[in-house]
Design a protein around this motif. Sequence first.
Motif, PDB file in Angstrom:
ATOM      1  N   GLY A  13       0.799  -1.219   0.000  1.00  9.22           N
ATOM      2  CA  GLY A  13       0.000   0.000   0.000  1.00  9.22           C
ATOM      3  C   GLY A  13       0.831   1.269   0.000  1.00  9.22           C
ATOM      4  O   GLY A  13       0.492   2.239  -0.681  1.00  9.22           O
ATOM      5  N   GLU A  14       1.920   1.266   0.743  1.00  7.43           N
ATOM      6  CA  GLU A  14       2.774   2.454   0.799  1.00  7.43           C
ATOM      7  C   GLU A  14       3.370   2.747  -0.582  1.00  7.43           C
ATOM      8  O   GLU A  14       3.378   3.890  -1.041  1.00  7.43           O
ATOM      9  N   GLN A  15       3.823   1.702  -1.271  1.00  5.30           N
ATOM     10  CA  GLN A  15       4.399   1.872  -2.603  1.00  5.30           C
ATOM     11  C   GLN A  15       3.358   2.363  -3.604  1.00  5.30           C
ATOM     12  O   GLN A  15       3.645   3.198  -4.458  1.00  5.30           O
ATOM     13  N   VAL A  16       2.138   1.848  -3.486  1.00  9.11           N
ATOM     14  CA  VAL A  16       1.056   2.274  -4.382  1.00  9.11           C
ATOM     15  C   VAL A  16       0.774   3.760  -4.180  1.00  9.11           C
ATOM     16  O   VAL A  16       0.682   4.525  -5.153  1.00  9.11           O
ATOM     17  N   LEU A  17       0.635   4.192  -2.930  1.00 14.58           N
ATOM     18  CA  LEU A  17       0.343   5.602  -2.651  1.00 14.58           C
ATOM     19  C   LEU A  17       1.466   6.519  -3.130  1.00 14.58           C
ATOM     20  O   LEU A  17       1.208   7.581  -3.693  1.00 14.58           O
ATOM     21  N   GLU A  18       2.703   6.118  -2.909  1.00 17.19           N
ATOM     22  CA  GLU A  18       3.822   6.940  -3.351  1.00 17.19           C
ATOM     23  C   GLU A  18       3.809   7.097  -4.867  1.00 17.19           C
ATOM     24  O   GLU A  18       4.034   8.195  -5.392  1.00 17.19           O
ATOM     25  N   LEU A  19       3.538   6.011  -5.587  1.00 21.64           N
ATOM     26  CA  LEU A  19       3.486   6.076  -7.045  1.00 21.64           C
ATOM     27  C   LEU A  19       2.327   6.952  -7.520  1.00 21.64           C
ATOM     28  O   LEU A  19       2.497   7.802  -8.403  1.00 21.64           O
ATOM     29  N   LEU A  20       1.150   6.764  -6.948  1.00 22.80           N
ATOM     30  CA  LEU A  20       0.005   7.587  -7.345  1.00 22.80           C
ATOM     31  C   LEU A  20       0.259   9.058  -7.076  1.00 22.80           C
ATOM     32  O   LEU A  20      -0.046   9.921  -7.911  1.00 22.80           O
ATOM     33  N   ASN A  21       0.815   9.369  -5.919  1.00 20.97           N
ATOM     34  CA  ASN A  21       1.098  10.765  -5.592  1.00 20.97           C
ATOM     35  C   ASN A  21       2.173  11.347  -6.504  1.00 20.97           C
ATOM     36  O   ASN A  21       2.123  12.528  -6.853  1.00 20.97           O
ATOM     37  N   CYS A  22       3.110  10.527  -6.928  1.00 20.76           N
ATOM     38  CA  CYS A  22       4.143  10.991  -7.846  1.00 20.76           C
ATOM     39  C   CYS A  22       3.527  11.439  -9.167  1.00 20.76           C
ATOM     40  O   CYS A  22       3.955  12.434  -9.755  1.00 20.76           O
ATOM     41  N   THR A  23       2.517  10.747  -9.623  1.00 26.94           N
ATOM     42  CA  THR A  23       1.927  11.065 -10.922  1.00 26.94           C
ATOM     43  C   THR A  23       1.214  12.417 -10.945  1.00 26.94           C
ATOM     44  O   THR A  23       1.018  12.979 -12.013  1.00 26.94           O
ATOM     45  N   ILE A  24       0.845  12.937  -9.783  1.00 27.27           N
ATOM     46  CA  ILE A  24       0.139  14.223  -9.759  1.00 27.27           C
ATOM     47  C   ILE A  24       1.037  15.391  -9.384  1.00 27.27           C
ATOM     48  O   ILE A  24       0.582  16.532  -9.369  1.00 27.27           O
ATOM     49  N   GLU A  25       2.309  15.108  -9.115  1.00 30.50           N
ATOM     50  CA  GLU A  25       3.220  16.187  -8.753  1.00 30.50           C
ATOM     51  C   GLU A  25       3.497  17.074  -9.963  1.00 30.50           C
ATOM     52  O   GLU A  25       3.503  16.623 -11.107  1.00 30.50           O
ATOM     53  N   SER A  26       3.704  18.343  -9.667  1.00 31.96           N
ATOM     54  CA  SER A  26       4.042  19.283 -10.716  1.00 31.96           C
ATOM     55  C   SER A  26       5.284  20.040 -10.276  1.00 31.96           C
ATOM     56  O   SER A  26       5.279  20.632  -9.194  1.00 31.96           O
ATOM     57  N   PRO A  27       6.349  20.005 -11.022  1.00 29.48           N
ATOM     58  CA  PRO A  27       6.489  19.346 -12.316  1.00 29.48           C
ATOM     59  C   PRO A  27       6.586  17.825 -12.151  1.00 29.48           C
ATOM     60  O   PRO A  27       7.043  17.324 -11.128  1.00 29.48           O
TER      61      PRO A  27
END
Length: 70
Positions: A13-27
């Motif tokens: 779960g921690e890895q999933v959340l980190e990946l999902l949050n990475c995709t919305i970071e700008s830049p």
Amino acid sequence: MDASPQNAQPVCGEQVLELLNCTIESPYDKDKCQRLLDSLRQCVINKKVKKFFLAEPSIGKPEGSNEKRN
């Protein structure tokens, strides 16, 4: 040490959340997200995960609340 079902964390779960949050970071940092994807991949291999699914929250939700309303 066993976790009770109420305190249990989803597998990887921690890895999933980190990946999902990475995709919305700008830049967007493609290299960082790729590293996180690799980390998630390694976790699912290590834990022998066969399938992910999203659980619907059931606490505090009135019955029939997922019906479409006009």
